[in-house]
Every structure is written in C-alpha cells, then in structure tokens.
Design an enzyme around this catalytic site. Sequence first.
Site: not given
Length: 485
Positions: A178, A48, A473, A51, A182, A43, A468
């Site tokens: 993935y 991660c 939303e 990346k 990516e 990681c 908003h």
Amino acid sequence: MSFDFDLFVIGGGSGGVRAARVAAGDTGARVALAEMDRYGGTCVIRGCVPKKLMVFASTYAPMADEARAYGWQMERGAFSWTDFRAKLDTELDRLEGVYRRLLDNSGVTKFDARAVVRDAHTVELSTGETFTAKHILVATGGRPVRPDLPNAELGIVSDDIFHLDELPRRILIVGGGYIACEFACILNGLGVEVTQYYRGAQILRGFDDEARGLIAEQMTDDGVRLKLGTNIAEMRRATAAEIAGDVSAENAGMGLPPEARVQPSAGGDSGPGPVWVRSTKGEEEVFDLVFFATGRAPNTGDMGLEEAGVSLGRGGAVEVDAYSQTAVPSIYAIGDATDRVNLTPVAIREGMAFVETVFKGNPTPVDHELIPSAVFTQPEMGTVGLSEEAAREQEPIEVYSTSFKPMQTAFAGRPDRVMMKLIVSQASRKVLGCHIVAPDAGEMIQLAGVAVKMGATKEDFDRTVAVHPTMSEEIVTMKSPTRSS
Ligand code: NDP
C-alpha cells in the site's frame, strides 16, 4: 480491591481514543489514557490523513491539462511543497487539538507520557508515576520497519515523508505494498522522478491480479519507473562526483517543464540525502532520497507485556481472542498492536467491541469478514471480498469484468482505463468479491461493500437500475460472465 482507574488505555491513536472516550462518555467509567507522541496516532498524524491530503495535492497537475481539453485557458504551474507543508502542519495541529478535546469532553484523564505495563493491573509512566486500573487496553499501533541491509538508516520511512524540508528531485521507493504504491503515485504527481523497486513479480501482492496489473500499467504510463523483481543489493552515501554527474545527466533528460521541476536537494553527511544504490539487477544509480516502504511492525517492545504474562506472536503482535482479550484477563489489545487487519476503521471497531464487551456487559466479537478497503494509488483501487484467484481456490466461480475508458478523461484524450469486476459463486450466486480500479474507487467500494456484506447475489446487482451516465453503472450492467471455472 480498589483501583485508580476502571480503564487505562495505552496509546492515543484512532482505536485507543475511541475506546477511552466511549467507555468514559457512555458508561461513566473512570478512564485514563497515555500517549507518548501526538494524539491521533498514525492515521491522523503520519498516515491516512496527511497521505490523503498529499493525494489530493498530487492530482491537480493533470487536471490543468484536462481542463484545457474542456476549453479552459489554463497552464500547469509549479507546486510549492513549502506552502503545502505549512498548511498541512496547521491542519494536523487542528486535528490533534480535536482529539485532545474529545478526550477532555468525555472526562478522560490524559497523560503525555510513555506507559509500560508492570503487572496485570499496574501501569508505570515515563514521568515516574504509577497507576492501577481494573482493565488495561494496549492500543500502541505499529511503526514502519527498514529492511535488514547495511546503511538502511540512510533511507527514510513513511513517518519522515511529511517532514521533508524540500521534495527530492529523484526518489527510490522500495516495496510493493500500500504505502510504496500510494507514495510512488503521490510523488510522481508532485513532479518528483520516482523509481520503485519491488522484489516480487507484481506490486500489491494479495489483491486481485487483474486489478494489480492495471494499476502497475497505469503507474508506468504516468511516469513511475517501476522495476519488478528488483531490490537494493547495496547502498551507501553518494559521493560529490556521483551527485554532480547525476544532476547534469538528469537535467538533460528529465522531460518535465522547467516550472514543474523540483530543485536538486543539497547533500549531507547524515540523515536523508543522496544515496548511491546498486540493485540486485546490477544497475547503479544515485537518488536524492531512498524511501523504505517495506512493511510495519507492532509497537509492543519494551512495554513489560511478556513479563506481565501477555503472549506476543509473530513480529511482536499481541495475541488476543475474538474479544481482543490477551492471556492476562484484565489486559486487552486492539488495532495494529495485534496485527490482525491493520486499518484505522478496524481498530475503531475493535475499540468499540471492547467497550461493549467489558463495560456494557454485551460480549461482542469483532467481525473481520468482508472488510472493504481502498488503495489510494492513481488510479485508485477499491476492493471487498475475495480476489478472483482466492475465490477460485475456494469454489467454482463466475467472473464478470469490464474495462473501459471513462468519459471524463477519454474526452481529454487521456488513455486511462478503469476496471470493474465481480466474482460470483456458481453455487450460491453470491458476490464473493468486488474489485474496482477507477478514480474515486474508494468512494464506490464503500457502497458496493454494503451489498456484498449483506450477501447480495449477482441477480441482486442485475435487478438494480444503473445510474447513468456514471462509471459505477457498469457494476450492474455486466450481463455475461467473462470466464467461469
Ligand atoms: P505491506 O506489508 O503492505 O507491504 C510491504 C512491502 O514491502 C511488500 O511489498 C513487501 O514485499 C516489501 N518488503 C518487505 N520486506 C522487504 C525487504 N526486506 N526488502 C524489500 N522489500 C520488502 O506494508 P506497507 O508498509 O505498505 O503498509 C502497512 C500496512 O498499513 C498495510 O498492510 C495496510 O494494512 C496499512 N495501510 C493501509 C492503507 C490503506 O488502507 N489505503 C494505506 C497505507 C497503509 P512482499 O510482497 O514480497 O512481501
């Protein structure tokens, strides 16, 4: 019987480090940890973290174009991989230092060595030292695998991408998971011409079909040459003539402004370099680099595990029960080595549950249900729970979905669309799945994940007032089902 340590952890990645320091820090256990490479594991060092920093780097080019639409006098400049990589290397050194210090501060004894299991309570290090421990925790992670194809070693894997001296001009990425998706987006954003081969009908198998379709469409619109139903049939080192022919052809048609072009890489007889490829569709092409993102396998080979009585399953995954205990009661395993849900936060959870169970007298199984996750493509996907397809197999559902052009990029004249989708049980009204394809969808799904994990119904979403004007939303304003079945 007295042991050298209460716990010996093998592997200094996210899961192993967390288990070691919590066991030592919270319970005063005598803990050792052996790591053969760099602390922080996949990681932090080759996954991660680097990346995500590359994702950030790759998003600045379109931002300059957007900024102009908002009135800024700004031109797109060139990207310097050399400058970025130097900064990245420094950051990873810093993070590795943090991981080492966390262990030191918790009183964990560290060994920079490879460890193998000799028996239920004994670990032998590559230094020749042998230690006994009441418990052994295998947290050795996984590694990328190349396909079984002649000359596959001419291609790189994800571990290698962070160490390239220069970015390729043209890359072929193989895979549709993935990592493949990516990096297709990252490298495309950095100005590399990206071709992606995926053997199946649509990328990101297992995720919601509508979400996969939208991501594939936008990746293609952004310039990734996505070739579905395609794989490498044959590959070999490209000849000088093939490289020369390819370079001149490309210079005519690359379509990037000169300052954004990445210079052709030099050829070489070994290691990464230009490769000639024939696809299963019969196309012959030359790429500066081939990148295999064709899956990962548990790092459990030649560790003495089976000899010690630990059962290994498919692909070498350590077989464990809900408490991460192996067939040998004193040996536990967590993280990618067990090939359950291969995500960093899950490995950390498994490490914490192990400490709770073994060192705090509080048996804690790991909850692998409703794990939110994100795929850092451009656009990002955030997802939790069942896809529409999987939910429909399970029970009658209602699907609420919306797709629209977000305000920020629409104003700049970009065609990008986002998608929000809720899968709702007709019987219980519970939200079984939530899928978002949008900028920062990873940030959104973390919060939507809390509601879904709590068992929120569609009516709970409806009762929540919209924030908003935001993209998210829409998740509380979808009034009528798009379809039910
Ligand atoms: P995945 O298993 O997700 O994807 C592997 C891909 O390679 C699939 O598309 C598969 O095709 C294809 N493939 C496998 N074998 C071959 C072959 N012989 N020839 C051609 N294609 C092949 O693995 P990744 O390496 O992308 O990622 C590994 C894991 O790492 C993920 O499952 C995830 O848990 C984790 N990860 C998570 C991230 C995140 O949370 N954002 C980011 C990166 C990794 P097919 O679909 O047909 O099987």
